[in-house]
Structure formats: C-alpha cells, structure tokens
Scaffold this active site. Structure first.
Site, PDB file in Angstrom:
ATOM      1  CG  HIS A 125      -1.517  40.801  25.298  1.00  0.00           C
ATOM      2  ND1 HIS A 125      -0.600  40.979  24.495  1.00  0.00           N
ATOM      3  CD2 HIS A 125      -0.930  39.278  24.667  1.00  0.00           C
ATOM      4  CE1 HIS A 125       0.917  40.090  24.045  1.00  0.00           C
ATOM      5  NE2 HIS A 125      -0.070  39.065  23.735  1.00  0.00           N
ATOM      6  CB  CYS A 152     -10.521  44.015  45.845  1.00  0.00           C
ATOM      7  SG  CYS A 152     -12.918  43.517  45.376  1.00  0.00           S
ATOM      8  CB  CYS A 155     -12.844  40.129  49.430  1.00  0.00           C
ATOM      9  SG  CYS A 155     -10.561  40.431  47.554  1.00  0.00           S
ATOM     10  N   GLY A 192       3.103  45.993  12.566  1.00  0.00           N
ATOM     11  CA  GLY A 192       3.662  46.385  13.955  1.00  0.00           C
ATOM     12  C   GLY A 192       3.698  45.456  15.129  1.00  0.00           C
ATOM     13  CB  THR A 193       2.955  42.711  16.054  1.00  0.00           C
ATOM     14  OG1 THR A 193       3.208  41.336  17.131  1.00  0.00           O
ATOM     15  CG2 THR A 193       3.300  41.669  14.386  1.00  0.00           C
ATOM     16  CB  SER A 194       8.165  42.394  17.664  1.00  0.00           C
ATOM     17  OG  SER A 194       7.971  41.798  18.704  1.00  0.00           O
ATOM     18  CG  ASN A 218       7.271  45.721  11.720  1.00  0.00           C
ATOM     19  OD1 ASN A 218       8.612  46.099  12.200  1.00  0.00           O
ATOM     20  ND2 ASN A 218       6.599  45.202  13.142  1.00  0.00           N
ATOM     21  CD  GLU A 220      13.324  47.878  12.830  1.00  0.00           C
ATOM     22  OE1 GLU A 220      13.411  46.375  13.449  1.00  0.00           O
ATOM     23  OE2 GLU A 220      13.784  48.203  14.054  1.00  0.00           O
TER      24      GLU A 220
HETATM   25  P1  OAD Z   1       7.296  45.666  19.857  1.00  0.00           P
HETATM   26  O1  OAD Z   1       7.777  46.479  20.798  1.00  0.00           O
HETATM   27  O2  OAD Z   1       8.254  43.711  20.402  1.00  0.00           O
HETATM   28  O3  OAD Z   1       7.183  45.757  18.351  1.00  0.00           O
HETATM   29  C1  OAD Z   1       6.415  46.578  17.843  1.00  0.00           C
HETATM   30  C2  OAD Z   1       6.903  46.265  16.474  1.00  0.00           C
HETATM   31  O4  OAD Z   1       6.425  47.139  15.626  1.00  0.00           O
HETATM   32  C3  OAD Z   1       8.445  46.604  15.635  1.00  0.00           C
HETATM   33  O5  OAD Z   1       8.745  44.816  15.185  1.00  0.00           O
HETATM   34  C4  OAD Z   1       8.321  47.643  15.426  1.00  0.00           C
HETATM   35  O6  OAD Z   1       9.877  47.013  14.142  1.00  0.00           O
HETATM   36  C5  OAD Z   1       7.766  47.759  14.096  1.00  0.00           C
HETATM   37  N1  OAD Z   1       6.800  49.227  13.838  1.00  0.00           N
HETATM   38  C6  OAD Z   1       7.384  50.830  15.155  1.00  0.00           C
HETATM   39  N2  OAD Z   1       7.324  51.927  14.687  1.00  0.00           N
HETATM   40  C7  OAD Z   1       6.575  51.263  13.258  1.00  0.00           C
HETATM   41  C8  OAD Z   1       5.530  52.088  13.127  1.00  0.00           C
HETATM   42  N3  OAD Z   1       5.109  52.813  12.746  1.00  0.00           N
HETATM   43  N4  OAD Z   1       4.851  51.263  12.132  1.00  0.00           N
HETATM   44  C9  OAD Z   1       4.867  50.097  11.763  1.00  0.00           C
HETATM   45  N5  OAD Z   1       5.367  49.156  12.431  1.00  0.00           N
HETATM   46  C10 OAD Z   1       6.304  49.740  13.506  1.00  0.00           C
HETATM   47  O7  OAD Z   1       5.687  44.995  20.310  1.00  0.00           O
HETATM   48  P2  OAD Z   1       4.880  43.809  19.920  1.00  0.00           P
HETATM   49  O8  OAD Z   1       5.265  43.466  19.329  1.00  0.00           O
HETATM   50  O9  OAD Z   1       2.607  43.931  20.432  1.00  0.00           O
HETATM   51  O10 OAD Z   1       2.803  42.165  25.670  1.00  0.00           O
HETATM   52  O11 OAD Z   1       4.631  43.037  21.335  1.00  0.00           O
HETATM   53  C11 OAD Z   1       3.873  42.217  21.982  1.00  0.00           C
HETATM   54  C12 OAD Z   1       3.558  41.929  22.968  1.00  0.00           C
HETATM   55  O12 OAD Z   1       5.313  42.307  23.982  1.00  0.00           O
HETATM   56  C13 OAD Z   1       3.084  42.933  24.149  1.00  0.00           C
HETATM   57  O13 OAD Z   1       2.195  43.200  24.122  1.00  0.00           O
HETATM   58  C14 OAD Z   1       3.678  43.404  25.259  1.00  0.00           C
HETATM   59  C15 OAD Z   1       5.205  43.105  25.197  1.00  0.00           C
HETATM   60  O14 OAD Z   1       6.219  41.794  26.457  1.00  0.00           O
HETATM   61  C16 OAD Z   1       2.641  41.739  26.970  1.00  0.00           C
HETATM   62  O15 OAD Z   1       2.488  42.837  27.822  1.00  0.00           O
HETATM   63  C17 OAD Z   1       1.751  40.550  27.392  1.00  0.00           C
END
Ligand code: OAD
Length: 252
Positions: A125, A152, A155, A192-194, A218, A220
């Site tokens: 990203h 820029c 340009c 740590g990704t949703s 994660n 959750e």
């Molecule tokens: P999210 O905010 O959607 O999810 C974060 C996840 O991390 C959640 O599932 C939490 O339960 C978990 N979490 C929080 N604290 C934690 C910890 N200390 N240890 C382990 N897990 C933990 O973030 P992303 O999944 O990264 O995209 O979101 C994906 C994308 O959505 C981002 O890259 C961004 C956003 O819109 C863009 O901006 C293109």
C-alpha cells in the site's frame, strides 16, 4: 483451526514449523499498534472510526480538496516519525531469518519494519515517507513544504503521498511478488490484519490453497481465522517474541 488464548507456545506448533524452509509474513496495522500507530478499524481509536475514508483516501478526495488530504497524510507521517518499532517488529525479523527463504509483505505505510531491520519488505500500500507527482506518477525527493500540497519541481502539479488510495490499483510488481512468494511458501504468517482489504486479504487463502501452514496472530478473530491452522488471539508484541524464543530453543 486451533484458537489459542494462552500466550505459551505449543510444542506442536514449533514441531510443525521445523520442516518449513520458506516463510511469508503478511502484516497489517495491528503490528504497529503497540508502537502507538492507530489502526484503521479499531472501534474507538481506529482512523476510519474518526475520519471518512472517502474524504481522505481516494483520488476524488485529493482532487476536490488536495490541501485537506495532504495535511492529513502529513499529520500521519509526523506521527510515525515520532514512534519506534516494537518487540513484534523485531521478533518477526528474527523469526523470518530462521527460514532459508523468507518474504515480509506489509500493508503498512509506516516504514517501521525497515527501521526494525527487515532486509526486504514488499509494501503493498505504499509508504507515507515517499512522495509522488500526482500527474507524472514519478517519485519526487522531499521538497520544502512551501505549499500544501507542494508543487512538483518538474511540472508544477500537486505532489501526493505515495500510498494506495481506495479505487486505485496496488503496485503491480509488489503484488506479483507477494502472490508468487505466497504460492510457494511452506508457512504463511498473518499478523495484525483485519483481512478485509483485497487483494492483500486473499493472500492467506492463496497460501492455504497451495498447501502452506497458516498461522494467524491477531487480538481478535478475523475472516482469516477460518482458514488458519493456528490462530492466536494475542498482541503481536507479546506472541512474536515468545515464538522466536521457542524456535531458538528448538533449533539449538
Ligand atoms: P485494520 O485496522 O483493518 O486491522 C487491524 C487489525 O489488527 C485488527 O484485526 C485488530 O484486531 C488487530 N490488532 C490490533 N492491535 C493488535 C496487536 N497489538 N497485535 C495483533 N493484532 C492487533 O488494519 P489493516 O488490516 O492493516 O489501506 O487494514 C488494511 C488496510 O485497510 C490498510 O492498509 C489501509 C486500510 O484502509 C489503505 O489505506 C489502502
């Protein structure tokens, strides 16, 4: 699936990792949460609970209000320059280096994996610290912020952060390499990704379809929990150092 809430590392997990030669880790905002970087989907403090993505993270938002978008990203950039990688970032590098082949893939734009010493990071990203010309799409070195957004030097078009906005494609090379590594890995860590933003969210499923062991960390349960062989509902900064210690003990 084997949900685990006990922070101790099961012997069976360590044993199942021992034949693995190649590893991929996909990280999301959760791994940086313990450094003090807000996640996106936290109910109270998540960025998308406080700000509308459509007003800040789309090409249309930038076109209609470039100043607001630029300043929001400048705020986020400032925020991440004031924080440090945490124990999870550091332990993840050490865990990955224990595999003959390894690849770190992140959705994060904060650059904390690199500061923690990661040798090679696929940034799906983009990165808050980089800037692009919004017209030419070429990288522009940091320019004095004489305007918001600055122009820029080549340009005169407004500069933009080098991040992927909703409705935009991911960098093709990065995505290709992430998919390729995922298809051939023995173990895939989702940390740590949703698991809600595609195409990154597809990677754990790709790994599973190709026979990899899938391990989720994660706070959750997520959609990835259903496909994970092991799912640990813990903080990454707690789980990863413990896994690293357990792997070290096993290997020596
Ligand atoms: P999210 O905010 O959607 O999810 C974060 C996840 O991390 C959640 O599932 C939490 O339960 C978990 N979490 C929080 N604290 C934690 C910890 N200390 N240890 C382990 N897990 C933990 O973030 P992303 O999944 O990264 O995209 O979101 C994906 C994308 O959505 C981002 O890259 C961004 C956003 O819109 C863009 O901006 C293109």
């Amino acid at each position: 699936m084997n949900p685990e809430s006990n922070p101790s590392i099961p012997d069976a997990l360590v044993q199942s990792l021992s034949p693995c030669r190649s590893a991929v880790a996909l990280t999301g905002a959760g791994i940086s949460a313990e450094s003090g970087v807000p996640t996106f989907r936290g109910a109270q403090t998540g960025l998308w609970a406080q700000y509308a993505p459509t007003e800040l993270a789309t090409p249309e938002a930038f076109e209609s209000n470039p100043r607001r978008v630029w300043e929001w990203y400048a705020w986020r950039r400032q925020l991440v320059t004031e924080v440090q990688p945490n124990a999870g970032h550091v332990a993840l590098n050490q865990i990955l280096e224990g595999f003959a082949r390894h690849q770190l893939v992140t959705q994060n734009v904060d650059g904390l994996h690199q500061i923690a010493g990661a040798s090679s990071v696929i940034e799906l990203h983009g990165n808050l610290h980089r800037t692009l010309c919004s017209r030419e799409r070429t990288p522009v070195q940091e320019v004095a912020p004489q305007a918001s957004p600055p122009a820029c030097p080549n340009c005169g078009s407004p500069l933009r952060p080098d991040v992927v906005w909703f409705g935009e494609s991911l960098p093709a090379d990065a995505l290709h390499l992430a998919i390729e590594s995922t298809q051939s890995c023995d173990v895939f860590f989702s940390i740590g990704t949703s698991g809600t933003v595609y195409p990154a969210a597809e990677l754990p499923f790709t790994a599973k379809r190709n026979g990899a062991l899938v391990i989720e960390v994660n706070r959750e349960p997520t959609p990835i929990t259903d496909v994970a062989d092991w799912s640990f509902h813990l903080e990454a900064g707690v789980f990863l150092p413990r896994l690293q210690e357990a792997l070290n003990r096993f290997r020596h």
